[in-house]
Write an enzyme that holds these catalytic residues in place. Structure first.
Site, PDB file in Angstrom:
ATOM      1  CG  HIS A 161      -0.053  -0.018   2.506  1.00 50.25           C
ATOM      2  ND1 HIS A 161       0.472  -1.194   3.008  1.00 50.25           N
ATOM      3  CD2 HIS A 161       0.379   0.965   3.324  1.00 50.25           C
ATOM      4  CE1 HIS A 161       1.193  -0.918   4.087  1.00 50.25           C
ATOM      5  NE2 HIS A 161       1.147   0.385   4.289  1.00 50.25           N
ATOM      6  CG  HIS A 173       7.132   4.888   0.915  1.00 55.23           C
ATOM      7  ND1 HIS A 173       6.720   5.921   1.737  1.00 55.23           N
ATOM      8  CD2 HIS A 173       7.236   3.796   1.733  1.00 55.23           C
ATOM      9  CE1 HIS A 173       6.605   5.480   2.980  1.00 55.23           C
ATOM     10  NE2 HIS A 173       6.895   4.182   3.006  1.00 55.23           N
TER      11      HIS A 173
END
Lengths: 170, 170
Positions: free
Chosen positions: A34, A115
């Site tokens: 995620h 990220h």
């Protein structure tokens, strides 16, 4: 109860990330791959509905936008976390900002670096090895950021999705 | 891509289930504790939007309803899966029926037994031990069934939520 807000990228990106996470991320089993938009935060008793209304408002006024993963990077020397770097675009910065202002307390401790984590809590040898290997591979992905999810954390650390907020939908 | 439809019960129920799943369910790390409404199914390319519209329609016409976990049970002698038994009410039967009729192919291989899995793939000794222990404990829970989630499966078996459908919301 701990809540968090995240985006799950395409299956292609999640599968690529998991091939590393499986061995090198001790939090691999707690949540699928995620992009975190808002770190663990608390919601006062009785305030959940209010938070959901606000997230619906933010989702509705935000149009889906493209995201680009262009390379692998790390937070060294702060931590040895290795990640897929998501290019910082105006759209993602603006969305993250909205989730930390207005009705939301700004509890950020770090600048926002979008990220997807691949590896963390590594030994120095692992870190050098994995980063070297990843840098020789081609990791470029395109995706559409079209939703975000409100999650809560169970006692074992696992995260469950409470609700999905689709961007730009009436 | 494999899709599935499930409901995640309250944190209290998920935490109680995880205290068993942690040791006795090899699929513990793939998804938080849940009630499956529709087993793994395929969606043809380009048909996802149509499925989502149908799920929105079903969610909108269904009002939230109470669910009751009254005891621990098992699928013996078919399998040695042990689970929290969710009382079969008209509302949950009707919802499950809608997810297997109309636009949805009826691929059911078993009668619908709403449940939260606690343990599976056990040895015979484990099975007898765990079921005996659970039957001496008090496992009664109340919850509100107010949403369901469409999930898809990653290559490693992990499930990611694609979208939440809140019941009775315009």
């Amino acid at each position: 109860m701990n809540f968090g807000i995240a985006f799950f990228p395409s299956k292609e990106i999640q599968d690529a990330a998991n091939s590393y996470r499986k061995r090198y991320d001790p939090r691999y089993t707690l949540i699928p791959p995620h992009i975190t938009l808002k770190d663990s935060f608390k919601i006062e008793d009785g305030k959940l509905d209010e938070v959901i209304t606000e997230l619906q408002r933010i989702a509705m006024e935000t149009e889906p936008f493209p995201i680009h993963i262009t390379k692998v990077s790390s937070f060294e020397p702060v931590t040895n976390t290795i990640y897929f770097k998501v290019e910082k675009t105006d759209e993602i910065i603006k969305l993250e900002e909205k989730l930390h202002s207005g009705k939301f307390e700004d509890t950020r401790k770090h600048p926002f670096v979008p990220h997807v984590t691949l590896a963390q809590d590594l030994t120095h040898v692992e870190f050098t090895d994995i980063l070297g290997r990843l840098n020789m591979e081609n990791h470029k992905y395109e995706d559409t950021f079209d939703r975000f999810q409100l999650l809560y954390q169970l006692d074992n650390g696992q995260w469950t999705v409470h609700e999905t907020f689709v961007l730009g939908r009436e």
